[in-house]
Design a protein around this motif. Sequence first.
Motif, PDB file in Angstrom:
ATOM      1  N   ILE A  97      -3.166   4.130  18.763  1.00 34.91           N
ATOM      2  CA  ILE A  97      -2.577   5.098  17.832  1.00 34.91           C
ATOM      3  C   ILE A  97      -1.427   5.770  18.572  1.00 34.91           C
ATOM      4  CG2 ILE A  97      -2.938   7.252  16.570  1.00 34.91           C
ATOM      5  CD1 ILE A  97      -5.790   6.390  16.030  1.00 34.91           C
ATOM      6  N   ALA A  98      -0.253   5.704  17.989  1.00 33.53           N
ATOM      7  CA  ALA A  98       0.973   6.169  18.646  1.00 33.53           C
ATOM      8  C   ALA A  98       0.903   7.643  19.002  1.00 33.53           C
ATOM      9  CB  ALA A  98       2.180   5.916  17.745  1.00 33.53           C
ATOM     10  N   LEU A  99       1.178   7.941  20.270  1.00 33.72           N
ATOM     11  CA  LEU A  99       1.255   9.309  20.801  1.00 33.72           C
ATOM     12  C   LEU A  99      -0.047  10.088  20.613  1.00 33.72           C
ATOM     13  CD1 LEU A  99       4.884  10.226  19.657  1.00 33.72           C
ATOM     14  CD2 LEU A  99       4.141   9.283  21.861  1.00 33.72           C
ATOM     15  N   ASN A 116      -0.873   5.327  28.675  1.00 37.15           N
ATOM     16  CA  ASN A 116       0.426   5.998  28.793  1.00 37.15           C
ATOM     17  C   ASN A 116       0.455   7.155  27.792  1.00 37.15           C
ATOM     18  OD1 ASN A 116       1.324   4.230  30.863  1.00 37.15           O
ATOM     19  ND2 ASN A 116       1.823   2.692  29.320  1.00 37.15           N
ATOM     20  N   ALA A 117       1.413   7.175  26.892  1.00 36.68           N
ATOM     21  CA  ALA A 117       1.501   8.293  25.951  1.00 36.68           C
ATOM     22  C   ALA A 117       0.645   8.087  24.710  1.00 36.68           C
ATOM     23  CB  ALA A 117       2.955   8.508  25.540  1.00 36.68           C
ATOM     24  N   GLY A 123     -10.188   6.539  23.186  1.00 42.46           N
ATOM     25  CA  GLY A 123      -9.876   7.624  24.107  1.00 42.46           C
ATOM     26  C   GLY A 123     -10.522   7.498  25.464  1.00 42.46           C
ATOM     27  N   VAL A 124     -10.546   8.624  26.178  1.00 41.36           N
ATOM     28  CA  VAL A 124     -11.056   8.652  27.551  1.00 41.36           C
ATOM     29  C   VAL A 124     -12.538   8.294  27.586  1.00 41.36           C
ATOM     30  CG1 VAL A 124     -11.410  10.096  29.588  1.00 41.36           C
ATOM     31  CG2 VAL A 124      -9.322  10.351  28.223  1.00 41.36           C
ATOM     32  N   ILE A 125     -13.320   8.869  26.681  1.00 40.62           N
ATOM     33  CA  ILE A 125     -14.733   8.535  26.545  1.00 40.62           C
ATOM     34  C   ILE A 125     -14.944   8.015  25.129  1.00 40.62           C
ATOM     35  CG2 ILE A 125     -17.116   9.346  26.705  1.00 40.62           C
ATOM     36  CD1 ILE A 125     -16.151  11.507  28.609  1.00 40.62           C
ATOM     37  N   GLY A 126     -14.667   6.727  24.963  1.00 36.95           N
ATOM     38  CA  GLY A 126     -14.848   6.097  23.668  1.00 36.95           C
ATOM     39  C   GLY A 126     -16.273   5.592  23.501  1.00 36.95           C
ATOM     40  N   SER A 222       7.866  -1.616  22.974  1.00 33.84           N
ATOM     41  CA  SER A 222       7.532  -1.830  24.378  1.00 33.84           C
ATOM     42  C   SER A 222       6.229  -1.146  24.781  1.00 33.84           C
ATOM     43  CB  SER A 222       8.668  -1.347  25.277  1.00 33.84           C
ATOM     44  OG  SER A 222       8.907   0.038  25.075  1.00 33.84           O
ATOM     45  N   GLY A 223       5.768  -0.166  23.981  1.00 31.12           N
ATOM     46  CA  GLY A 223       4.489   0.493  24.237  1.00 31.12           C
ATOM     47  C   GLY A 223       3.337  -0.140  23.488  1.00 31.12           C
ATOM     48  N   LEU A 224       3.596  -1.314  22.859  1.00 29.96           N
ATOM     49  CA  LEU A 224       2.613  -2.068  22.080  1.00 29.96           C
ATOM     50  C   LEU A 224       2.142  -1.326  20.831  1.00 29.96           C
ATOM     51  CD1 LEU A 224       0.494  -3.752  24.925  1.00 29.96           C
ATOM     52  CD2 LEU A 224       2.578  -4.558  23.794  1.00 29.96           C
TER      53      LEU A 224
END
Length: 366
Positions: A97-99, A116-117, A123-126, A222-224
């Motif tokens: 999900i973008a940004l 990255n962004a 997320g961190v704890i999915g 470029s950020g997929l």
Amino acid sequence: MKKNLLVGMLGLVGILAGCASVKTADFDDIKLYTLKNKTGTMVKITNYGATVTSIVTTDREGQMADIALGYNDVSGYMNAVDKPYFGSIVGRYGNRIALGRFSIDGEEYELATNNNANHLHGGVIGFDKVVWDAEVIGAHALRLSYLAKDGEEGYPGNLQIAVTYTLTEDNELKLDYVATTDKKTPVNLTNHTYFNLKGEGEGDILGHELLINAKATTPVDSGLIPTGKIIPVAGTPFDFTTAKAIGRDIGKKDQQLEFGLGYDHNWVLDKGDKDGKMTLAATVYEPTTGRFMEVFTQEPGIQFYCGNFLAGNLKGKAGRTYVNRGGFCLETQHYPDSPNQKNFPSTILNPGEEYKTMTIYRFSAK
């Protein structure tokens, strides 16, 4: 307990190191379950991350091998370098999900950013990093459930989810997903098993012959992150409408291949008037062993990823390292970044509705 569904403790050596997602009280609840049918096909699943740790199938000569990448103990899944998500259920939103942002009814939500962004795989704890409740169902099925609370990783709503793994006598591994929510929220669940039909740790997968029933893809930046366009695959390295070796076109000069370091893209499946119904999404054939895999799904898309970020620094179950492109994923899904793409099929689940979808992996040899 039924004889075809065995349960044991998954190795817990080194479990404390670097682990922020599992409480001490949960350690005794981490178990490994085994599904086995009359043909000898065997699937192992742990309730840590609802993770498929092993899939043992036969080749054309009757030789059995484990074709799923993974680890021998739970510490590998908790502490793995680069977090490859081997075999896990990922969510609340599989893919990117973008940004880490989206809006529902004018209210903006901000998610954890771990790619990255951008936000990736919950997320961190999915869902791959939590302990699920497990229930044995009959002789051949395991139901895993989890309550993702309102605000977890930034998502709205208490989301109650369940995934049931069933191994049939026809060598089908069925994944049934169900979810409900008390607030509008995006949901896009998928399984992230890496396959190597030669056997896990047996080199790269570039000689595997892949067919994807899709005439279009969703190109990325470029950020997929998808650009929002849907483009035909004809005349490009992304054309798998006829089976071809994964490695045949992977080295061609193509901006999309450069962005993904190879294939790491969503294909728009040819659903036609069967939207929402089970259809054949992809097949994979490995010529040296004869192993053949079919993927059926109700989902509109499939992410084909060919292990571009595997770098030879992870050691698998047989003690061999996983080389670059040593495994492939076929993740059935809705399209990446759908909450921010109005022309993509919606992934918003409303209160009172039920998220329900099925994917089947069928194994054989020829």
